[in-house]
Design a protein around this motif. Sequence first.
Motif, mmCIF file in Angstrom:
data_model
loop_
_atom_site.group_PDB
_atom_site.id
_atom_site.type_symbol
_atom_site.label_atom_id
_atom_site.label_comp_id
_atom_site.label_asym_id
_atom_site.label_seq_id
_atom_site.Cartn_x
_atom_site.Cartn_y
_atom_site.Cartn_z
ATOM 1 N N UNK A 118 0.803 -1.061 0.003
ATOM 2 C CA UNK A 118 0.312 0.265 -0.207
ATOM 3 C C UNK A 118 0.615 1.433 -0.246
ATOM 4 N N UNK A 119 2.033 1.161 0.619
ATOM 5 C CA UNK A 119 2.472 2.286 1.152
ATOM 6 C C UNK A 119 3.269 2.506 0.187
ATOM 7 N N UNK A 120 4.207 1.733 -1.033
ATOM 8 C CA UNK A 120 4.903 1.826 -1.872
ATOM 9 C C UNK A 120 4.295 2.760 -3.118
ATOM 10 N N UNK A 121 2.798 2.012 -3.519
ATOM 11 C CA UNK A 121 2.265 2.078 -4.667
ATOM 12 C C UNK A 121 1.263 3.669 -4.344
ATOM 13 N N UNK A 122 1.023 4.070 -2.989
ATOM 14 C CA UNK A 122 0.244 5.216 -3.002
ATOM 15 C C UNK A 122 1.304 6.154 -3.746
ATOM 16 N N UNK A 123 3.036 5.865 -3.585
ATOM 17 C CA UNK A 123 4.646 7.014 -3.929
ATOM 18 C C UNK A 123 3.956 7.161 -4.912
ATOM 19 N N UNK A 124 3.637 5.576 -5.346
ATOM 20 C CA UNK A 124 3.857 5.491 -7.210
ATOM 21 C C UNK A 124 2.939 7.013 -7.725
ATOM 22 N N UNK A 125 1.444 6.245 -7.192
ATOM 23 C CA UNK A 125 0.468 6.450 -7.700
ATOM 24 C C UNK A 125 0.330 7.872 -7.621
ATOM 25 N N UNK A 126 0.527 9.044 -6.408
ATOM 26 C CA UNK A 126 0.568 10.213 -6.370
ATOM 27 C C UNK A 126 1.206 10.598 -7.462
ATOM 28 N N UNK A 127 2.585 9.932 -8.275
ATOM 29 C CA UNK A 127 3.394 10.275 -9.390
ATOM 30 C C UNK A 127 2.806 10.091 -10.392
ATOM 31 N N UNK A 128 1.773 8.760 -10.626
ATOM 32 C CA UNK A 128 1.004 8.696 -11.725
ATOM 33 C C UNK A 128 0.079 9.981 -11.414
ATOM 34 N N UNK A 129 -0.962 10.123 -10.642
ATOM 35 C CA UNK A 129 -1.997 11.257 -11.286
ATOM 36 C C UNK A 129 -1.354 12.342 -11.486
ATOM 37 N N UNK A 130 0.106 13.249 -11.203
ATOM 38 C CA UNK A 130 0.492 14.114 -11.467
ATOM 39 C C UNK A 130 0.566 14.399 -13.368
ATOM 40 N N UNK A 131 1.706 13.207 -13.397
ATOM 41 C CA UNK A 131 2.812 13.109 -14.493
ATOM 42 C C UNK A 131 2.783 11.516 -14.824
ATOM 43 N N UNK A 132 1.621 11.149 -15.113
ATOM 44 C CA UNK A 132 1.196 9.823 -15.592
ATOM 45 C C UNK A 132 1.829 9.460 -16.869
ATOM 46 N N UNK A 133 0.379 10.418 -17.914
ATOM 47 C CA UNK A 133 0.779 10.442 -19.011
ATOM 48 C C UNK A 133 2.565 10.912 -19.820
ATOM 49 N N UNK A 134 3.093 11.146 -18.756
ATOM 50 C CA UNK A 134 4.545 11.494 -19.728
ATOM 51 C C UNK A 134 5.124 10.150 -18.881
ATOM 52 N N UNK A 135 4.992 9.393 -17.954
ATOM 53 C CA UNK A 135 5.629 8.236 -18.129
ATOM 54 C C UNK A 135 5.530 7.201 -18.470
ATOM 55 N N UNK A 136 4.008 7.036 -19.102
ATOM 56 C CA UNK A 136 3.525 6.230 -20.128
ATOM 57 C C UNK A 136 4.368 6.009 -21.179
#
Length: 770
Positions: A118-136
Motif C-alpha cells: 500500500x505505502x509504495x503504491x501510494x507513492x507511485x500513484x501520486x506520481x501517476x496522478x500528476x504525470x502519468x501520461x508523461x511516464x507512459x
Amino acid sequence: MKPSRIIIIILAGAVMAAFFNLDIHHYFSLSSLKANIDHIHAWQSSHPFKAVFIYMAIYISITALSLPGATIMSLAGGAVFGLWKGVIIVSFASTIGATLAFIVSRFLFRDAIEARFAEKLAIINRGIEKEGGFYLFSLRLVPIFPFFIINMLMGLTKISTMTFTFVSQIGMLPATFVYINAGRHLSQLESLQGILSPGLLSAFALLGIFPIAAKKILEVIKRQRVMSAYKKPKKFDYNLIVIGGGSAGLVASYIAAAVKAKVALIERDKMGGDCLNTGCVPSKALIKSARVLSQVKRAENFGFKKGEINYNFADVMERVHRIIKKVEPHDSVERYTGLGVTCIKGDATITSPYEVTVQTSPCKVTVKTSPCKVTVKTLPCEVAVKTSPCEVNVKRTNPGEDESEPEKEERVTLTTRSIIVATGASPFVPDIPGLDQIDFYTSDTIWNIKKHPGKMLVLGGGPIGCELAQAFSSFGSQVTIVQRGSRLMKKEDPEVSQLVKEKFEAHGITVITGYIPKKFSFIKESHGSFPACHLESANDKNEKTIKFNTLLIALGRKPNVKGLGLEKLGINILSDGTIESGDFLETNIPNIFCAGDVAGPYQFTHTAAHQSWFASVNALFGGIRKFKVDYRTIPWATFIEPEVARVGLNESEARKKNIPFEITRFDLSDLDRAIADSENHGFVKILTVPGKDKIIGVTIVGSHAADIIAEFVLAMKHGLGLNKILSTIHIYPTMAEANKYAAGEWKKAHAPEKLLLWIEKFHAWMRNDF
C-alpha cells in the motif's frame, strides 16, 4: 477471491495452455510467416473485410492475454495490408489489446497488490496522478521495454483507462511504423533482431527522452509566461528574501547564509515568532512549573507523608518570561546578523516576484485593547502601553535625536531572485455573540496574565487547549474545557482520548464534549456580575451555562496571509487559509516559496524547520536541482500528563485509509523504570505491515513519550524494522526500554512455531530423551 476473478483466471489459463500445448505458438514465428505469406496474401485479396476482422481479432486476443506473437502479427500486417493501411489496423488492434490487458490486470491483481504494498503504491500513484501520461508516453516510445509488461504494471496503478488508451495509441505509433515497414520487406528479413538495429534503438531511446525534455520545456515556457508580466531587474539586491522571523524564516535564512547567498530576513514584530514568544518556549516553561507542583501534590506516591509548596503565581509567570529572555539570543537579530543575514524590522509587501517593499517604523505596534480588539497605533518611543488583560511593551530600537517624537515611517523596495513566505499563524477567534464584551485570552496573550485565574473556561480540546488546561489546573484553577467534538484530541485514537479524559477528570478538570458555545453574557448575582458562556449540545440541543472569570480561546490557528500582497499577485490561497504549494514548496509564481504554518499541512515548529530546508534549497538552486519535501515521518507530541507522542499512522487513520496492519502493544505498567518513577501508566502501540516488522506508525502515551518516540522516528525514516530495535542494546532501567519490549512483543507474536518444534525435538535428542 471473487468467483468472477477465478473464472477469468481459469479461462485465461486454459487459453494459454492450449496455445503452447497444441503447438499454436509455432505459427507465430518468422519462418512460419514467411512460408505462408503468399497463401495469406491471396486469401486476403479475396476476402479483404473478413481478413481485417480476423486479423484484428487474433491481434487483440494475443495482446490482451500477453501471449508471444504480437511482433510477428505486426510484420504480417505490413506484409498483407501495406504500409499506411497496416499502420492504422495494427495501431488500433494493439491499442485495444493493450487496454484489455490493462483492464484484466487491474481487475485481477490491483486489490491484492495494494493490500500488500500500500505505502509504495501510494507513492507511485501520486506520481501517476500528476504525470502519468508523461511516464507512459516515455515507456511506449522505447521498445526495449516489453509492451505487455507495461500493460500489466499500469493496470496496478490509478491511471485512468482513457488516458492509458489515448497515450498508448500515440506512444506505440513509432514502433508500429518500424515493424509495419519491416513487414513490407518480409522476404529480406533473416531474424527479428535485424528489425531494430543498435542505431534505431538509440534513436528510440532519444525519442523516449522527448516527453521528459518536453515537460521541462513546458515548465520553462510556463515560468516565462508567468514572469513576463513583471519587469526583471538588471541587478538584484538579494538572492533570497525571507518574510517572517519565526522558526521557518529563521531556518531558511540560516541555510541561505550558510551557503553564502545574500539573504534578507524581514520581521514585523519579534524575532523567534510564536514558538519563542507565545508558543513552545513559554508553554513548556509553564508546564514544567506545573509538573513540579503536581508531583509535590502526589508526595505520598513517592514515600512522603505530605508535600507543600508556597508560591506566588506572578512569580511563576515571571519565570516564564525569564526563560523567553534566556532563549531569545538564539533567535536574535545580533546572532543572525553575525551569521550574514540582513535583518529588517517592518511590514513586508510583495509587489512583484522580484520586489518586496518594506515599511519600517520602530514605533508602530499592534496593540491588544480591551476587550482584546486589535488596533494599530503609532506611539512615542520608550513608552509602555498597558491594557487589560493584554500588555505590550514598546521600546525604541533606533532612537533619534528627539525622543519625544515618533520616528517617521520609511518605505524601501528590495529586489531579489527568490522569496520565501514564512509568516506563521495566529490564534483563531470565532465570531460568537457577546464575545466582544468579554475580556479573553488566546495562546498568544495568555502569557501576560499576572493574576491567578480562579475559574477558567477553555474553549478547544486540541493540543494547545489540553496543555494549558492541565497546567492551570495544577496551579489550583477550577478549569472547564469544552470541546465541540465527541472527544478530546480528536486526531488521536479513541483510547488515547479516553485515557486523557480520565486523567483530566482525576486532576479536577471538568471535561465537556459535544457542546458548542452559542453566546456570552454577564450573569448578575447578589455579590456581583460574572461572565458566562452558554453552550448548546451538538446532538440534542440541550443547554449548559458555565460561569468563569478567565476565558482562554484555543480553537486552533489561522495562517497569516493577509497584507502581504499575495492576493494582488494572484497567489492561490486554499480554503483552510494556507498558501497552495507544490512538492517543492513553490507557489503558482515559480520563484515565490512558502514554509511553516502558512504552507501547512502541519503546524509544528519542527515541521516548519523541516520545510525551510526544502524551500530555501529549492529557491536558491532549483534551476539546477530540486528536492521534494518529505512528510513521511513527521512526529508530534502533546505535553500533558501523560505525554502523547505519535509518528506515522495511528489505528483510526489506517482504518480510514483501508491500509492493512497489525497492532503490537506494550503497557508501561510492566516497565521497571515507569514503576520506579510511579509513572506506570500508558502504553506503546505500534502498527506494522501484516506479517512483517516494517513500522507504519507508533503512538506512545506515558512519561517522556515525546523523547522515547525518537527511536521510532529514526527507524521509520531509514527503513529499520522492529527486529533492529529488538537487537539494539537499551540502558536499564530507562523509559526507552519500552521500545525494545514492544518490539519483543511483536517477535513473540511472530515466533516461527514449526522451527521451534523441530528445535525442541533436537534438544530432546541431545538429552537422549525419545
